[in-house]
Design an enzyme around this catalytic site. Structure first.
Site, PDB file in Angstrom:
ATOM      1  N   PRO A  77       0.755  -1.404   0.082  1.00 41.16           N
ATOM      2  CA  PRO A  77      -0.046   0.101   0.007  1.00 41.16           C
ATOM      3  C   PRO A  77       0.700   1.239  -0.043  1.00 41.16           C
ATOM      4  CG  PRO A  77      -0.328  -1.077   2.018  1.00 41.16           C
ATOM      5  CD  PRO A  77       0.416  -2.190   0.981  1.00 41.16           C
ATOM      6  N   ASN A  78       0.323   2.120  -0.884  1.00 38.19           N
ATOM      7  CA  ASN A  78       0.883   3.698  -0.781  1.00 38.19           C
ATOM      8  C   ASN A  78       2.171   3.800  -1.600  1.00 38.19           C
ATOM      9  OD1 ASN A  78      -1.364   4.891   0.786  1.00 38.19           O
ATOM     10  ND2 ASN A  78      -0.402   3.814   2.480  1.00 38.19           N
TER      11      ASN A  78
ATOM     12  N   ARG B 262       4.878  11.137  -2.656  1.00 42.28           N
ATOM     13  CA  ARG B 262       4.714  10.846  -1.404  1.00 42.28           C
ATOM     14  C   ARG B 262       5.933  11.114  -0.528  1.00 42.28           C
ATOM     15  NH1 ARG B 262       4.728   4.563   1.053  1.00 42.28           N
ATOM     16  NH2 ARG B 262       4.159   5.490   3.353  1.00 42.28           N
TER      17      ARG B 262
ATOM     18  N   TYR C 226      11.324   9.172   1.123  1.00 40.12           N
ATOM     19  CA  TYR C 226      11.222   7.800  -0.090  1.00 40.12           C
ATOM     20  C   TYR C 226      11.902   8.188  -1.170  1.00 40.12           C
ATOM     21  CZ  TYR C 226       8.016   6.009   3.474  1.00 40.12           C
ATOM     22  OH  TYR C 226       7.367   5.681   4.692  1.00 40.12           O
TER      23      TYR C 226
ATOM     24  N   ASN D 235       8.255  -5.111  -0.737  1.00 36.55           N
ATOM     25  CA  ASN D 235       8.142  -4.180   0.142  1.00 36.55           C
ATOM     26  C   ASN D 235       6.631  -3.965   0.666  1.00 36.55           C
ATOM     27  OD1 ASN D 235       7.921  -1.688   1.467  1.00 36.55           O
ATOM     28  ND2 ASN D 235       9.092  -0.437  -0.009  1.00 36.55           N
TER      29      ASN D 235
ATOM     30  N   ALA E 211       3.093  -0.220   5.229  1.00 32.26           N
ATOM     31  CA  ALA E 211       2.606  -0.282   6.466  1.00 32.26           C
ATOM     32  C   ALA E 211       2.105  -1.848   6.678  1.00 32.26           C
ATOM     33  CB  ALA E 211       1.525   0.729   6.345  1.00 32.26           C
TER      34      ALA E 211
ATOM     35  N   GLU F 114      12.383  -9.028   2.272  1.00 34.09           N
ATOM     36  CA  GLU F 114      11.806  -7.845   2.633  1.00 34.09           C
ATOM     37  C   GLU F 114      12.546  -6.569   2.223  1.00 34.09           C
ATOM     38  OE1 GLU F 114      10.896  -7.960   6.964  1.00 34.09           O
ATOM     39  OE2 GLU F 114      10.214  -6.227   6.951  1.00 34.09           O
TER      40      GLU F 114
ATOM     41  N   HIS G  79      12.621  -2.272   2.454  1.00 33.52           N
ATOM     42  CA  HIS G  79      12.231  -0.732   2.934  1.00 33.52           C
ATOM     43  C   HIS G  79      12.926   0.198   2.490  1.00 33.52           C
ATOM     44  CE1 HIS G  79       9.301  -2.832   5.306  1.00 33.52           C
ATOM     45  NE2 HIS G  79      10.096  -3.676   5.796  1.00 33.52           N
TER      46      HIS G  79
ATOM     47  N   ARG H  42      12.920   5.516  12.736  1.00 38.63           N
ATOM     48  CA  ARG H  42      11.787   6.237  12.594  1.00 38.63           C
ATOM     49  C   ARG H  42      10.829   5.941  13.790  1.00 38.63           C
ATOM     50  NH1 ARG H  42       9.370   5.599   6.784  1.00 38.63           N
ATOM     51  NH2 ARG H  42       8.170   7.444   7.440  1.00 38.63           N
TER      52      ARG H  42
HETATM   53  C1  DQA Z   1       8.126   1.437   3.816  1.00 40.68           C
HETATM   54  C2  DQA Z   1       8.476   1.540   5.314  1.00 40.68           C
HETATM   55  C3  DQA Z   1       6.701   1.620   5.941  1.00 40.68           C
HETATM   56  O1  DQA Z   1       6.902   1.801   7.510  1.00 40.68           O
HETATM   57  C4  DQA Z   1       5.892   2.677   5.347  1.00 40.68           C
HETATM   58  O2  DQA Z   1       4.580   2.304   5.921  1.00 40.68           O
HETATM   59  C5  DQA Z   1       5.938   2.504   3.967  1.00 40.68           C
HETATM   60  C6  DQA Z   1       7.115   2.326   3.224  1.00 40.68           C
HETATM   61  C7  DQA Z   1       9.548   1.897   3.215  1.00 40.68           C
HETATM   62  O3  DQA Z   1       9.801   1.513   2.086  1.00 40.68           O
HETATM   63  O4  DQA Z   1      10.481   2.356   3.799  1.00 40.68           O
HETATM   64  O5  DQA Z   1       4.873   2.384   3.149  1.00 40.68           O
HETATM   65  O6  DQA Z   1       7.714   0.162   3.773  1.00 40.68           O
END
Ligand code: DQA
Length: 145
Positions: free
Chosen positions: A10-11, A18, A23, A74, A77, A98, A100, A107
């Protein structure tokens, strides 16, 4: 390793817009193109999928059991609370790395927990888009073990 799935939760479709200070300014589309090109250089095909919906991500992970040799993921959240996605990874035989973009350890408190990490072969964080390429290297190295 012939076929890898690059999966984003998501997102992450909002990359570029964003919180660029966290990011970066690259769009997901451009990152996907870069990782696919890197895969081609290293002799693997990379398919890309992003969804904002937990169920769609679970379905894709199930599909990966037979359709892919490895997954770069990735979870956004979902990382911090989705036992359903953790169980989806635990249900398949395909290795998952995984990734990020940001350093989730550095953070907010809630980001320090990954419920996904225990079922992944590795976690890469805080390296921006390079983390996705490093994840591809990790998957390729699994073959040489
Ligand atoms: C993320 C870190 C997560 O905490 C966040 O909710 C994201 C992006 C990252 O790529 O740093 O959506 O996965």
């Amino acid at each position: 390793m012939n076929k890898i799935l690059l999966l984003n939760g998501p997102n992450l479709n909002m990359l570029g817009v964003r919180e660029p200070e966290v990011y970066g300014r690259d769009t997901l589309e451009s990152i996907e193109a870069e990782v696919s090109a890197y895969g081609a250089e290293r002799g693997v095909a990379v398919d890309c999928f992003q969804s904002n919906h937990e169920g769609a991500l679970i379905d894709k992970l199930h599909e990966a059991h037979t359709a892919y040799d490895g997954v770069i993921y990735n979870p956004g959240a979902h990382t911090h609370y989705s036992y359903a996605l953790r169980d989806a990874i635990g249900s398949i035989g395909t290795p998952v790395v995984e990734v990020h973009l940001s350093d989730i350890e550095a953070r907010e408190e809630f980001r320090r927990i990954s419920v996904i990490a225990p079922v992944c072969v590795a976690q890469i964080k805080g390296k921006g888009k390079l983390g996705y390429k490093e994840a591809l290297d990790v998957l390729l190295e699994l073959e040489n073990r």
